[in-house]
Design a protein around this motif. Structure first.
Motif, PDB file in Angstrom:
ATOM      1  N   SER A   1      69.445  74.564 -28.617  1.00 41.94           N
ATOM      2  CA  SER A   1      68.308  74.094 -27.831  1.00 41.94           C
ATOM      3  C   SER A   1      67.004  74.410 -28.555  1.00 41.94           C
ATOM      4  O   SER A   1      66.900  75.408 -29.269  1.00 41.94           O
ATOM      5  N   THR A   2      66.014  73.535 -28.373  1.00 41.42           N
ATOM      6  CA  THR A   2      64.706  73.710 -29.011  1.00 41.42           C
ATOM      7  C   THR A   2      63.646  73.920 -27.946  1.00 41.42           C
ATOM      8  O   THR A   2      63.429  73.041 -27.110  1.00 41.42           O
TER       9      THR A   2
ATOM     10  N   VAL B   1      70.794  83.636 -34.643  1.00 44.04           N
ATOM     11  CA  VAL B   1      69.996  82.798 -35.542  1.00 44.04           C
ATOM     12  C   VAL B   1      68.527  83.064 -35.260  1.00 44.04           C
ATOM     13  O   VAL B   1      68.109  83.182 -34.103  1.00 44.04           O
ATOM     14  N   LEU B   2      67.734  83.150 -36.319  1.00 44.31           N
ATOM     15  CA  LEU B   2      66.291  83.350 -36.199  1.00 44.31           C
ATOM     16  C   LEU B   2      65.566  82.125 -36.742  1.00 44.31           C
ATOM     17  O   LEU B   2      65.915  81.603 -37.812  1.00 44.31           O
TER      18      LEU B   2
ATOM     19  N   ALA C   1      71.477  78.971 -26.386  1.00 40.36           N
ATOM     20  CA  ALA C   1      70.217  79.118 -25.664  1.00 40.36           C
ATOM     21  C   ALA C   1      69.162  79.777 -26.546  1.00 40.36           C
ATOM     22  O   ALA C   1      69.451  80.699 -27.306  1.00 40.36           O
ATOM     23  N   ALA C   2      67.927  79.298 -26.445  1.00 43.68           N
ATOM     24  CA  ALA C   2      66.819  79.823 -27.241  1.00 43.68           C
ATOM     25  C   ALA C   2      66.033  80.856 -26.440  1.00 43.68           C
ATOM     26  O   ALA C   2      65.895  80.758 -25.219  1.00 43.68           O
ATOM     27  N   ARG C   3      65.509  81.852 -27.158  1.00 41.62           N
ATOM     28  CA  ARG C   3      64.634  82.855 -26.542  1.00 41.62           C
ATOM     29  C   ARG C   3      63.432  83.050 -27.451  1.00 41.62           C
ATOM     30  O   ARG C   3      63.568  83.396 -28.627  1.00 41.62           O
TER      31      ARG C   3
ATOM     32  N   GLY D   1      65.741  93.109 -27.211  1.00 38.73           N
ATOM     33  CA  GLY D   1      64.682  92.373 -26.536  1.00 38.73           C
ATOM     34  C   GLY D   1      63.529  93.283 -26.159  1.00 38.73           C
ATOM     35  O   GLY D   1      63.511  94.471 -26.468  1.00 38.73           O
ATOM     36  N   GLY D   2      62.554  92.706 -25.488  1.00 36.43           N
ATOM     37  CA  GLY D   2      61.390  93.473 -25.075  1.00 36.43           C
ATOM     38  C   GLY D   2      60.231  93.320 -26.037  1.00 36.43           C
ATOM     39  O   GLY D   2      60.277  92.540 -26.990  1.00 36.43           O
TER      40      GLY D   2
END
Length: 395
Positions: free
Chosen positions: A207-208, A226-227, A248-250, A297-298
């Protein structure tokens, strides 16, 4: 698994244009002296191309490329000015291509850590782009530069994107599970998509997130994380970092009061546990605010900065969380310094004598920094950095 900076370099060096920049530091958490590997001592121009997780170095001089392993130089078999080693696996095995003078074509090739040939791909017009520890390689093959996974003794498997049909891949990285991170360009719509390709060669579209016209993918680690990043254009330094676990992207969060969250470009930005190295700060001076985003995360954790708040570059984070980088004094007469962060403390390392500009290529899991000690020389109207391969062992 350390993800060192992607290596792209030629075996024959003339003058080195702007390779890197550096400056002073405050804390003394670690010490290191500059050392020149092997025959680079006698070369007028040399540089470190790649640094393996175990501390092995691949370096280049005017005579070609060579390995520096366990304090000894290892010649790479069959080097030539038209083909040579381009990088190292995490365990220090070189990869690249060999030149066949009989056909005037290149063939993908890998080497052992002792410099001997490990395997040569039978098809012409091929090059190894990345190499896993078990010997499986990601190669480009043919005039169209298709990408394929190749295990010596087995047929190569082309990478495909079934969801997009006839898409062109720009590959960024491969991990030790033979997963590949890439951008797929879709001809029909002109859109770019982030993809993760499996060991079977099948690429899945990720997803983008919304925002930014330009998509880049930088690295993949052995967990499959993946980065990548999004920006307004390819040269936009204030990009927004993205990580993908699964499809899913974050988005990477900004630091308090910051206007950007920009990861370092290349494999050195992501380590084995998933920490991300980059910048997050206010205003437009993107390189003033180095940070690390924790794997879990964070908010990003800021790195201590040299006194005077100079512009700086961070280049790699290893699996222990150590970080290497450098800053720039520009045209000031004072000498640059290599920067090293361990446990939150910042250290600075000197360059070789009579050198005042520095560059950092990569960082091993042992704390070895590979790079360059340079001096600026004005050659007609074009200034150049003429450098010598250098490494520093932080302790």
């Amino acid at each position: 698994m350390l993800r060192s900076r992607r290596a792209v370099g030629a075996a024959v060096l003339t003058a080195l244009p702007l390779v890197a920049l550096l400056l002073p530091v405050t804390a003394d958490a670690a010490t290191a002296s500059p050392t020149v590997p092997g025959s680079a001592v006698f070369a007028p121009v040399s540089r470190v191309i790649d640094v393996a997780a175990d501390g092995s170095l691949l370096f280049a001089t005017n005579g070609g490329t060579a390995l520096w392993v366990d304090g000894r130089e290892k010649a790479i078999a069959s080097p030539s000015k038209n083909g040579d080693a381009l990088g190292l696996s995490d365990q220090g095995a070189p990869y690249g291509y060999a030149w066949d003078p009989a056909t005037a074509q290149s063939r993908a090739q890998t080497w052992r850590r002792d410099g001997g040939v490990a395997a040569t791909f039978p098809e012409p017009d091929s090059t190894v782009r990345f190499l896993a520890n078990d010997g499986t390689a990601l190669i480009s093959r043919g005039p169209g530069a298709r990408f394929a996974l190749w295990t010596p003794g087995s047929p190569a498997v082309d990478l495909t994107v079934p969801e997009l049909g006839d898409a062109v891949l720009t590959v960024s990285d491969m991990n030790n599970r033979h997963e590949v991170a890439a951008v797929a360009h879709e001809f029909g719509t002109g859109r770019d998509h982030p993809v993760r390709c499996s060991a079977a060669g099948v690429c899945q579209v990720l997803s983008t997130p919304a925002g930014g016209e330009f998509l880049a993918v930088h690295a993949i680690n052995d967990t499959g994380r993946v980065l990548g990043s999004l920006g307004d254009n390819p040269s936009d330094p204030a990009r927004r970092g993205v990580v993908w676990d699964g499809t899913a992207a974050r988005l990477l969060p900004t630091a308090a009061g910051a206007s950007y969250a920009s990861p370092v470009e290349g494999r050195g930005a992501l380590n084995a546990r998933g920490d991300v190295l980059g910048y997050s700060g206010p205003g437009t001076r993107v390189f003033d605010s180095p940070v690390v985003w924790p794997a879990a995360g964070g908010a990003p954790v800021p790195l201590a900065k040299p006194s005077g708040n100079p512009s700086l570059r961070v280049t790699a984070i290893n699996d222990s969380g150590d970080v290497a980088g450098y800053t720039s004094l520009g045209d000031v007469a004072a000498s640059d310094k290599v920067l090293f962060w361990r446990g939150g403390a910042l250290s600075q390392f000197a360059l070789l004598p009579l050198r005042n500009r520095a560059g950092v290529t990569g960082l091993s899991n042992t704390g070895r920094i590979g790079g360059l000690s340079s001096v600026k020389i004005d050659i007609g109207p074009w200034p150049a950095l003429v450098g010598q391969a250098t490494y520093w062992d932080a302790r």
